[in-house]
Design an enzyme around this catalytic site. Sequence first.
Site, short mmCIF file in Angstrom:
data_model
loop_
_atom_site.label_atom_id
_atom_site.label_comp_id
_atom_site.label_asym_id
_atom_site.label_seq_id
_atom_site.Cartn_x
_atom_site.Cartn_y
_atom_site.Cartn_z
CB ALA A 56 38.82 78.63 63.43
CD GLU A 83 35.07 71.74 61.21
OE1 GLU A 83 35.84 72.43 61.91
OE2 GLU A 83 35.08 70.49 61.22
CG ASN A 84 30.34 75.94 64.17
OD1 ASN A 84 30.45 74.89 64.78
ND2 ASN A 84 30.96 77.05 64.55
CG HIS A 132 41.68 73.90 58.27
ND1 HIS A 132 42.51 72.82 58.08
CD2 HIS A 132 40.76 73.49 59.18
CE1 HIS A 132 42.11 71.82 58.83
NE2 HIS A 132 41.05 72.19 59.51
CD GLU A 133 38.41 75.98 60.84
OE1 GLU A 133 37.54 75.08 60.79
OE2 GLU A 133 39.50 75.82 61.43
CD GLU A 192 39.79 68.56 61.51
OE1 GLU A 192 40.46 69.33 60.79
OE2 GLU A 192 38.70 68.90 62.01
N1 B3K Z 1 37.27 71.02 63.79
C1 B3K Z 1 37.80 72.00 64.69
C2 B3K Z 1 38.47 71.41 65.88
C3 B3K Z 1 37.56 71.09 66.99
C4 B3K Z 1 38.32 70.70 68.23
C5 B3K Z 1 37.41 70.22 69.29
N2 B3K Z 1 38.07 69.91 70.52
C6 B3K Z 1 38.74 72.91 64.01
C7 B3K Z 1 39.34 72.43 62.76
O1 B3K Z 1 40.11 71.50 62.73
O2 B3K Z 1 39.00 72.94 61.74
ZN ZN Z 2 39.85 71.11 60.69
#
Ligand code: B3K
Ligand code: ZN
Length: 883
Positions: A269, A271-272, A304-305, A327
């Site tokens: 997923a 997190e935009n 998480h997102e 992360e």
């Molecule tokens: N931030 C994204 C991961 C993006 C991966 C790009 N190759 C998901 C996450 O860790 O929430």
């Molecule tokens: Zn993440």
Amino acid sequence: MRTSQPKTIRLSEYKAPAYLVDTVDLRFELFEEGARVHATLAVRRNPESTGAAAPLMLDGDSLKLEQVVLDGKKLAAGDDYEETGAQLVIAKVPARFELTVVTWIEPQNNTRLEGLYKSSGMFCTQCEAEGFRCITYFPDRPDVMARYRTRIEADKASCPVLLSNGNDVERGDLENGRHFVTWEDPFPKPSYLFALVAGDLVEKKDNFTTCSGRDIDLRIYVEARNAAKCEHALDSLKRSMRWDEEVYGREYDLDIFMIVAVDDFNMGAMENKGLNIFNSSCVLASQETATDLAFQRIESIVAHEYFHNWSGNRVTCRDWFQLSLKEGFTVFRDSAFSADMGSPTVKRIEDVTLLRTAQFAEDAGPMAHPVRPASYMEISNFYTLTIYEKGAEVVRMIHTLLGPELFRKGSDLYFERHDGQAVTTDDFVKAMEDASGRDLTQFRLWYDQAGTPVLTVSDAYDAELGIYRLTVQQDIPDTPGQTGKKPQHIPFALGLLGTDGEALPLKLESTEDAANAPTECILELTKASHTFEFHGLAQKPVPSLLRHFSAPARVVYPWTREQLVFLMSHDPDGFNRWDAGQRLAVDVIQSLIGAPEDTEIEPQLVAAYRSLLGDVALDQALVAKMLQLPSEAYLIELADSPDVAAIHRVRERVLGHLAGSLRDDLIDCYHRNASEGSYDLTPESVARRSLRNTALAWLLMINDEAGRDLATLQLQNADNMTDRMGALKALVNSDYAEERSRALEDFYEQFQSDPQVVELWFSVQSSSDRAGQLPQIQSLLKHPAFDWKNPNKIRSVIGVFAGQNLAAFHSPDGSGYGFLADQVCRLDDSNPQIAARLVTPLTRWKKFAPGYSALMRSALEQIRDKPELSADLYEVVHKSLEA
Ligand code: B3K
Ligand code: ZN
């Protein structure tokens, strides 16, 4: 695509951006045959960057440039600007200006799934880490933060829903059956958090009132056929929002929060800001189609997102070397959330299992890198277990060292001090230091040194003085490019048990009063070796070491089997009870490898498992975990020069022996845990299903007839996917060939229209040494439900085969390796990120016994010699061969 060496990016060469962007005005014209993107940027020179009047350099990838306009003047190619490979360079720009760039892109042909692409007819984006440059020319780096306004125009019939970040501020109809919606995101953000979705989706609505009384619209967008599978994600979202308010004091900031489910997605997923995009398998669930594991996974990924909204979005990363800043911290947060929602001990066991099996292997392999890497070629390759899971452990250790109150003070300070900024892991540690007054200078080595520390523990008891001495020595192994490491600051949680299982008082000074002494303490290791003295002990205690797995380290101590059995039933720390069981099983299995076939299997192991199976007083969720034998992957990770076939054989033999000896106990356990009432996800119900399915799996390991009948019945009558899958898996892994084929056929017949269930159906087969031998895997690739463009299908067949069906993958003739190499080469042309992920098992070639390693190496060489290797695959393959 390239064959030459990609450029290495180094942390030491970081420079602040020469230009900043304040606002981005985007207009997307979406069509069947492509999309036109108009991007207008308000740009100004960065006062903090050195060097006057540098050229403006924008990143781009796979773009067709149509127009460049600077302050209203159309620029000429060659004279005013240059397109050089991956950049648009404008040599002369004023200190402040407006730049419009028009590009043409083809989402329908985008198989890399980076930037703007199409999945099941809908338009969607993935911009982290460097996907925004596949949409328009832009300074595509996280320290350039801008406010975005996005207008999307598309055909109203095929794309009734048009979404982007922030709030929708305007909508209307256009000519030719088209319409538009404009979105405005008030929060400055890096380009990797940009998102757009356009398609024919249904909306599931809910709402949430924040702690300050604001009403938030919650919406999940899915294809109509999935409308009934959103409830669990919405509930998880509301629980996450509440938890982040209560535990971290973080309130949601926009008026609307959206989640979209997409079938074709490279990872779990994203997190935009305000518009999270999810892999369908990580958001959609119903009792009939999702297992308990999937429900739990969804809850944790939704959390998480969502948590990223603060740890990642409001405070973001200065550069991609700092990836673990968001992360590691966010995994730590989601893991604490899941622990609070269910059983903390079980959650810890699950996290540590992943860490010890997969992250330790990564940390000991050719791609080993620190939590804050010093260099990379392709950033997509650094979304690793080290960045995520070890990164979370590092934050967890800070939490342990500071205690919950000071840690919370530290996180408050971090969010307040850096809100709206792009910062570093050092800024995070500094906030923790400033809030707590603790010096974390040495602790920072956890971010810079790769490799898993080994803690070698020895002890001695002085009966005369009543003193127990415990010596802990730390060694950090060399890793590629790093030798001679310094000792790290390690919190080491410990308890001591007396002969009757009582928790002994820990008196580090002889003068301490035993009545006030704690029964658990955190020893802080900072030197290569420490000796601790515990006073006032009338007998030699049994040590309970590294409780709760207080640091991501390996512990070496000469436990006797008797001590392990003792800890399994007496340690007050549930995690260490489980760990003692794992150590006992590992010891038994390891001692049988290479021993004659008829060597007796340790009776203490059978006895321990028998008492576990009958222990109804102990938390059944813990019992369910304790019954799982260490996986083949973990046994391989622990071994030097592992012989996979031997490990597989011995593990199967031990499992068969346990199942045979405990046959009646298993039948009892099965019936005792029969489903009760309606399906729910309480830890008790989940444990019940897990126990009963473990019993079934074991019974079918020995082809027990009663077990077979129970499985067949369970498959017919199950009202949920956990029980259905449990029964199917058990049958598939038995020798009842006829029942196996029938069960698989019937199952497919029933669920073929549901992609998530079909993915499960693929994995059951590809993970099974009965149903997943190479010819069967080959035929799964030809199955009508397999789709080379869908990462989930690729993972559920190829990924699962190479990662879980280890005896078949490591077939001594090398056929499994050759197969993987072929698929990786094929996929590299369409989706390099997936190709570079799938190759991982081969990269560990050096570790294996010689027969295996030579064949693995030559499979890697086959990939290396492929013409036109992507940067993703180039980096992984070359680094593994050259390490
Ligand atoms: N931030 C994204 C991961 C993006 C991966 C790009 N190759 C998901 C996450 O860790 O929430
Ligand atoms: Zn993440």
